[in-house]
Motif scaffolding. Structure first.
Motif, PDB file in Angstrom:
ATOM      1  N   ALA A  46       3.079   3.272   0.926  1.00 25.42           N
ATOM      2  CA  ALA A  46       3.068   2.757   2.298  1.00 25.42           C
ATOM      3  C   ALA A  46       4.437   2.813   2.952  1.00 25.42           C
ATOM      4  O   ALA A  46       4.537   2.782   4.185  1.00 25.42           O
ATOM      5  N   VAL A  47       5.500   2.889   2.135  1.00 24.83           N
ATOM      6  CA  VAL A  47       6.856   2.929   2.695  1.00 24.83           C
ATOM      7  C   VAL A  47       7.566   4.254   2.433  1.00 24.83           C
ATOM      8  O   VAL A  47       8.619   4.512   3.014  1.00 24.83           O
ATOM      9  N   ALA A  48       7.004   5.089   1.580  1.00 26.62           N
ATOM     10  CA  ALA A  48       7.646   6.354   1.223  1.00 26.62           C
ATOM     11  C   ALA A  48       7.831   7.231   2.465  1.00 26.62           C
ATOM     12  O   ALA A  48       6.882   7.491   3.206  1.00 26.62           O
ATOM     13  N   GLY A  49       9.076   7.647   2.689  1.00 28.30           N
ATOM     14  CA  GLY A  49       9.383   8.509   3.824  1.00 28.30           C
ATOM     15  C   GLY A  49       9.392   7.818   5.168  1.00 28.30           C
ATOM     16  O   GLY A  49       9.562   8.467   6.198  1.00 28.30           O
TER      17      GLY A  49
ATOM     18  N   LEU B 252       3.681  -4.652   8.229  1.00 26.07           N
ATOM     19  CA  LEU B 252       3.258  -4.768   6.829  1.00 26.07           C
ATOM     20  C   LEU B 252       3.722  -6.119   6.301  1.00 26.07           C
ATOM     21  O   LEU B 252       4.884  -6.310   5.955  1.00 26.07           O
ATOM     22  N   ARG B 253       2.795  -7.063   6.211  1.00 30.02           N
ATOM     23  CA  ARG B 253       3.156  -8.442   5.866  1.00 30.02           C
ATOM     24  C   ARG B 253       3.430  -8.655   4.382  1.00 30.02           C
ATOM     25  O   ARG B 253       4.288  -9.449   4.019  1.00 30.02           O
ATOM     26  N   HIS B 254       2.686  -7.986   3.522  1.00 28.41           N
ATOM     27  CA  HIS B 254       2.675  -8.376   2.107  1.00 28.41           C
ATOM     28  C   HIS B 254       3.171  -7.298   1.159  1.00 28.41           C
ATOM     29  O   HIS B 254       3.142  -7.508  -0.059  1.00 28.41           O
ATOM     30  N   ASN B 255       3.616  -6.173   1.653  1.00 31.51           N
ATOM     31  CA  ASN B 255       3.993  -5.090   0.746  1.00 31.51           C
ATOM     32  C   ASN B 255       5.321  -5.368   0.039  1.00 31.51           C
ATOM     33  O   ASN B 255       5.498  -5.028  -1.134  1.00 31.51           O
ATOM     34  N   LEU B 256       6.253  -5.969   0.747  1.00 27.33           N
ATOM     35  CA  LEU B 256       7.514  -6.392   0.126  1.00 27.33           C
ATOM     36  C   LEU B 256       7.337  -7.823  -0.359  1.00 27.33           C
ATOM     37  O   LEU B 256       6.984  -8.712   0.424  1.00 27.33           O
ATOM     38  N   ARG B 257       7.549  -8.049  -1.667  1.00 29.51           N
ATOM     39  CA  ARG B 257       7.308  -9.368  -2.259  1.00 29.51           C
ATOM     40  C   ARG B 257       8.578  -9.905  -2.905  1.00 29.51           C
ATOM     41  O   ARG B 257       9.425  -9.157  -3.373  1.00 29.51           O
TER      42      ARG B 257
ATOM     43  N   LYS C 207      14.482   1.134  -0.254  1.00 28.93           N
ATOM     44  CA  LYS C 207      15.010   2.485  -0.445  1.00 28.93           C
ATOM     45  C   LYS C 207      14.612   3.031  -1.828  1.00 28.93           C
ATOM     46  O   LYS C 207      14.263   4.208  -1.961  1.00 28.93           O
ATOM     47  N   CYS C 208      14.659   2.190  -2.838  1.00 27.78           N
ATOM     48  CA  CYS C 208      14.251   2.614  -4.181  1.00 27.78           C
ATOM     49  C   CYS C 208      12.765   2.963  -4.231  1.00 27.78           C
ATOM     50  O   CYS C 208      12.333   3.777  -5.062  1.00 27.78           O
ATOM     51  N   ALA C 209      11.986   2.344  -3.333  1.00 23.40           N
ATOM     52  CA  ALA C 209      10.547   2.634  -3.256  1.00 23.40           C
ATOM     53  C   ALA C 209      10.260   3.884  -2.440  1.00 23.40           C
ATOM     54  O   ALA C 209       9.101   4.293  -2.329  1.00 23.40           O
ATOM     55  N   GLY C 210      11.308   4.483  -1.851  1.00 22.99           N
ATOM     56  CA  GLY C 210      11.118   5.741  -1.137  1.00 22.99           C
ATOM     57  C   GLY C 210      11.273   5.688   0.357  1.00 22.99           C
ATOM     58  O   GLY C 210      11.071   6.705   1.036  1.00 22.99           O
TER      59      GLY C 210
ATOM     60  N   ALA D  43      10.275  -6.787  -4.816  1.00 22.82           N
ATOM     61  CA  ALA D  43       9.554  -5.616  -5.308  1.00 22.82           C
ATOM     62  C   ALA D  43       8.597  -5.137  -4.225  1.00 22.82           C
ATOM     63  O   ALA D  43       8.186  -5.910  -3.347  1.00 22.82           O
ATOM     64  N   VAL D  44       8.252  -3.862  -4.285  1.00 20.23           N
ATOM     65  CA  VAL D  44       7.301  -3.262  -3.349  1.00 20.23           C
ATOM     66  C   VAL D  44       5.979  -3.055  -4.063  1.00 20.23           C
ATOM     67  O   VAL D  44       5.936  -2.473  -5.159  1.00 20.23           O
ATOM     68  N   THR D  45       4.899  -3.528  -3.463  1.00 27.84           N
ATOM     69  CA  THR D  45       3.574  -3.423  -4.076  1.00 27.84           C
ATOM     70  C   THR D  45       3.025  -2.005  -3.973  1.00 27.84           C
ATOM     71  O   THR D  45       2.571  -1.426  -4.957  1.00 27.84           O
TER      72      THR D  45
END
Length: 238
Positions: A195-198, A159-164, A222-225, A189-191
């Motif tokens: 996509a990252v939850a769990g 995942l290239r662009h989800n974490l910004r 972690k805050c994004a799940g 921040a996570v877009t």
């Protein structure tokens, strides 16, 4: 076979470090002499941050800082000590626009940390992002290039662009250890949280110095799940 021999004649494979000819270069293009100078990071080390202990023998255990102030990531591991030829490779890759050096660094990392990657059973790979201003200046994100190789070798999605990186930060190299954590606080921040939850995430960067950047990235994930975050770097300042 003939075509490969012709290519070697026209473009002889040279060691990325000492530039000597390598009859059988393989994928990494480092001669035996230079590979012997690379220092792998092995046990005993901290089970969380991966810092190596000075003793030659002993078991892995938690270091003092990880006991008193556990980071947001579950574990961090680096393939090599950031010194000598490794430092030269990383600096040329990161600051000298020698993007082809992502391959030897990535393959060395993938090979040395294959056991760690298998053990953590990650679901995906995410590179540490650059701010768009620095990305325009440099032209590439070294963590994305390394992450692409690791994802391919370990057969994981990237995942290239989800974490910004959502705000500008001063280069960490210019700051003292006590200033680095504050410098990156709230910088990511996570877009797409779904996509990252769990998910169990491998977070990739080139060098682990104090761990402030990857710790803040891990906190954001972690805050994004995200279920757990594991840090992988090509090198570490020991």
């Amino acid at each position: 076979m003939f075509f490969r021999a012709l290519i070697d004649i026209l473009f002889p494979p040279l060691c990325h470090i000492c530039k000597t000819f390598i009859p059988d270069a393989g994928d990494i293009h480092l001669c035996a002499g230079c590979r012997e100078k690379l220092i792998p990071l092995n046990s005993p080390l901290c089970l969380v941050c991966g810092v190596p202990f000075a003793t030659e023998n002993g078991i892995d255990h938690l270091c003092g800082p990880c006991l008193s102030h556990p980071p947001a990531y579950a574990a961090a591991r680096a393939a090599l000590v950031f010194s000598g030829p490794v430092q030269d490779l990383v600096h040329r890759f990161k600051y000298g626009h020698k993007v082809h050096l992502c391959r030897p660094l990535g393959l060395l990392t993938a090979g040395h940390l294959a056991g760690f990657a298998a053990h953590v059973a990650a679901d995906l790979v995410i590179p540490v992002p650059l701010h768009k201003k620095r990305l325009r200046w440099r032209g590439y994100n070294q963590a994305v290039l390394l992450g692409g190789i690791l994802a391919k070798q370990w057969r994981l999605p990237l995942l290239r662009h989800n974490l910004r990186r959502v705000r500008w930060t001063e280069p960490q190299v210019n700051l003292a250890a006590t200033e680095r954590a504050e410098n990156v606080r709230g910088a990511f921040a996570v877009t797409d949280k779904d996509a990252v939850a769990g998910k169990r995430v491998i977070l990739v960067d080139d060098v682990y110095t104090t761990g402030s950047t990857v710790a803040e990235c891990a906190k954001t994930l972690k805050c994004a799940g995200a279920e757990a975050v594991f840090v992988v770097t090509a090198a570490r300042v020991a």
